[in-house]
Design an enzyme around this catalytic site. Structure first.
Site, PDB file in Angstrom:
ATOM      1  N   GLU A 229       1.871  -2.117  -6.887  1.00 48.74           N
ATOM      2  CA  GLU A 229       2.179  -2.579  -8.233  1.00 48.74           C
ATOM      3  C   GLU A 229       3.178  -1.634  -8.889  1.00 48.74           C
ATOM      4  O   GLU A 229       3.055  -0.411  -8.782  1.00 48.74           O
ATOM      5  CB  GLU A 229       0.926  -2.591  -9.107  1.00 48.74           C
ATOM      6  CG  GLU A 229      -0.275  -3.301  -8.532  1.00 48.74           C
ATOM      7  CD  GLU A 229      -1.547  -2.992  -9.317  1.00 48.74           C
ATOM      8  OE1 GLU A 229      -2.286  -3.943  -9.614  1.00 48.74           O
ATOM      9  OE2 GLU A 229      -1.787  -1.816  -9.628  1.00 48.74           O
ATOM     10  N   CYS A 230       4.138  -2.167  -9.592  1.00 51.29           N
ATOM     11  CA  CYS A 230       5.046  -1.432 -10.465  1.00 51.29           C
ATOM     12  C   CYS A 230       5.626  -0.186  -9.792  1.00 51.29           C
ATOM     13  O   CYS A 230       6.499  -0.279  -8.941  1.00 51.29           O
ATOM     14  CB  CYS A 230       4.362  -1.100 -11.780  1.00 51.29           C
ATOM     15  SG  CYS A 230       5.527  -0.806 -13.147  1.00 51.29           S
ATOM     16  N   GLY A 231       5.146   1.019 -10.144  1.00 52.83           N
ATOM     17  CA  GLY A 231       5.679   2.232  -9.530  1.00 52.83           C
ATOM     18  C   GLY A 231       5.514   2.241  -8.026  1.00 52.83           C
ATOM     19  O   GLY A 231       6.377   2.734  -7.294  1.00 52.83           O
TER      20      GLY A 231
ATOM     21  N   TYR B  57       5.539  -0.401  -6.163  1.00 52.94           N
ATOM     22  CA  TYR B  57       6.574  -1.344  -5.710  1.00 52.94           C
ATOM     23  C   TYR B  57       7.934  -0.659  -5.665  1.00 52.94           C
ATOM     24  O   TYR B  57       8.708  -0.838  -4.708  1.00 52.94           O
ATOM     25  CB  TYR B  57       6.583  -2.538  -6.666  1.00 52.94           C
ATOM     26  CG  TYR B  57       7.752  -3.479  -6.542  1.00 52.94           C
ATOM     27  CD1 TYR B  57       7.995  -4.176  -5.367  1.00 52.94           C
ATOM     28  CD2 TYR B  57       8.610  -3.690  -7.630  1.00 52.94           C
ATOM     29  CE1 TYR B  57       9.068  -5.060  -5.270  1.00 52.94           C
ATOM     30  CE2 TYR B  57       9.666  -4.574  -7.545  1.00 52.94           C
ATOM     31  CZ  TYR B  57       9.896  -5.253  -6.353  1.00 52.94           C
ATOM     32  OH  TYR B  57      10.959  -6.122  -6.268  1.00 52.94           O
ATOM     33  N   MET B  58       8.242   0.137  -6.677  1.00 54.36           N
ATOM     34  CA  MET B  58       9.505   0.885  -6.688  1.00 54.36           C
ATOM     35  C   MET B  58       9.590   1.827  -5.480  1.00 54.36           C
ATOM     36  O   MET B  58      10.633   1.964  -4.845  1.00 54.36           O
ATOM     37  CB  MET B  58       9.628   1.674  -7.987  1.00 54.36           C
ATOM     38  CG  MET B  58       9.738   0.820  -9.242  1.00 54.36           C
ATOM     39  SD  MET B  58       9.506   1.761 -10.781  1.00 54.36           S
ATOM     40  CE  MET B  58      10.967   2.805 -10.768  1.00 54.36           C
TER      41      MET B  58
END
Length: 453
Positions: A332-334, A336-337
């Site tokens: 999720e979010c970070g 994913y980055m």
């Protein structure tokens, strides 16, 4: 009749405000510390999808703070309060934004909905900086807008002299008790960065700050009056949900300074389902935990630690291979980055990441306009996303890529392609509540379970 310990009603109080930046977190922490100083065990809760405020609650109380989110947990928030308040003497709920602020121009997802469903007495924090008598019609408007649980008011950024003048007028003209004030004191102000407040673990002289804050609250706020209100909270009469331990699997969870945005309830739900969580640091550990069948990468601040993440090449390459081998992963979010090609920070520096997927991300000066509650669908419904799931986005980065397989919808008029989903992999910006997406998480765990064969 003497109640059994498990039947004991735990007093509770909700701290709310007319908007963001008016002192909710500061006063919440001060009140928590006052109660702790009095020998009470405090359980913290945060309304809505916030990660940073619960970290402050957790560090102060020594008990993991829990999010109560009307979008993800509607109809179950009372049960969750009861479940997590076991062993506590009082529950303190911190609101989000303004009391009635929800999705768009509605009250859906608001602190008001949390207070209503959990039947929690609320204290309204109002800053009087730059305001005098106008505070009275402001209070009247908030109280009269909807039937609510607001029982008291605290005036923030208020001098003693003005408090002595205005408090009797508020009580007479608004019909609500004024439970004290907090004067302007820059030394008690919490600092912020692009995703909100700086994290609790970064704060220096933490105990000194808390004791000074508690001293201020004890001096100018009617803590005994607030305790009395908390004790008047109505019974919730909830039944704890029974969850079977169907998934005896091991999942590696990234947890360090770069990856620290997780819902406590997600961890507890995974454990209730039989999952063993094995924590690791993508910044420091050379390899993944042994004998795991899945990976969970939460959000956080990978952009602030991109250099350290890039330098730890061994675990980056192992995670890359894990993804390319088609093994179960939820990012999720970070997280994913981190799985992308690279991260470009706000200083214009670019750092290589896992390169498990084709996208890259860049930090921007302003909040991404995709923020808020969203619905996530697969471009071709299959694998983990056989049906839509609910999530929440809040980030200052932008993604670039041409092979996304998810569709994210904010409403009927706004949607965009973002992230990746396969049979056993979810990698995208939106954060998920597992309790709010039970079919999805069980589907994911079924895929993880297959790795045991």
């Amino acid at each position: 009749m003497i109640q059994k310990p498990e039947e004991r009603k735990v007093p509770r109080l909700l701290v709310t405000a007319a908007g963001s930046g008016t002192g909710k977190t500061t006063i919440t922490l001060g009140l928590m510390q006052c109660l702790k100083n009095r020998g009470l065990t405090v359980q913290g809760y945060k309304c809505g999808p916030d990660y940073i405020d619960p970290m402050y609650h957790t560090r102060l109380t020594g008990r993991a703070s829990v999010n109560l989110d009307p979008v993800f947990h509607k109809g179950r928030m009372g049960m969750m309060f009861d479940q997590y308040s076991k062993g506590a003497d009082i529950g303190i709920l911190e609101g989000v934004m303004g009391f009635y602020d929800g999705i768009g121009s509605t009250t859906e997802g608001s602190t008001y909905e949390v207070a209503k469903e959990t039947k929690t007495p609320a204290v309204l924090i109002l800053s009087v900086k730059g305001i005098a008598n106008t505070i009275i019609p402001m209070i009247q408007g908030i109280l009269n807008y909807q039937e609510n649980t607001i029982k008291a008011v605290i005036l923030n950024q208020c001098s003693k002299g003005f408090y002595q003048q205005i408090a009797p007028k508020i009580e007479e003209e608004c019909g609500i008790c004024v439970a004290g004030y907090v004067p302007v004191n820059d030394t008690l102000t919490l600092t912020s960065r692009h995703l909100g407040l700086t994290m609790a673990g970064e704060m220096k002289q933490w105990e000194t700050y808390l004791y000074a804050l508690a001293d201020q609250i004890e001096e100018t706020v009617e803590v005994d009056q607030l305790l009395s209100l908390a004790k008047k909270a109505k019974d919730l009469n909830t039944k704890e949900e029974h969850i079977s331990k169907e998934y005896p699997v091991r999942i590696g969870v990234a947890l360090d300074e770069a990856f620290c945005f997780y819902y406590e309830d997600n961890f507890r739900m995974l454990e209730a389902l039989g999952v063993e969580l094995r924590f690791f640091s993508p910044m420091r550990d050379e390899k993944l935990p042994e004998d795991i069948q899945g990976i969970y990468l939460g959000g956080g601040y990978p952009e602030l630690f991109a250099k350290e993440l890039e330098e730890n090449q061994s675990i980056r390459m192992e995670i890359r291979q894990w993804c390319q081998d088609g093994k179960p992963i939820l990012a999720e979010c970070g997280g994913y980055m981190y799985l992308g090609q690279s991260i470009k920070n706000q200083q214009g520096q670019t750092f290589a990441m896992c390169q498990a997927f084709g996208h890259r991300t860049e930090m921007k000066e302003r909040l991404n306009l995709h923020f808020g509650y969203v619905t996530i669908l697969a471009e071709e419904p299959a694998g983990l996303l056989t049906s839509p799931i609910k999530g929440h986005e809040f980030h200052y980065s932008a993604e670039y890529g041409d092979d996304f397989t998810c569709i994210v919808k904010k409403n009927e008029k706004r949607s965009w392609k973002s992230g990746y989903v396969t049979k056993n992999q979810y990698c995208a910006y939106p954060h998920l509540s597992f309790r709010g997406n039970e079919s999805f998480i069980k589907n994911f765990l079924e895929q993880v379970k297959e790795e045991l064969v």
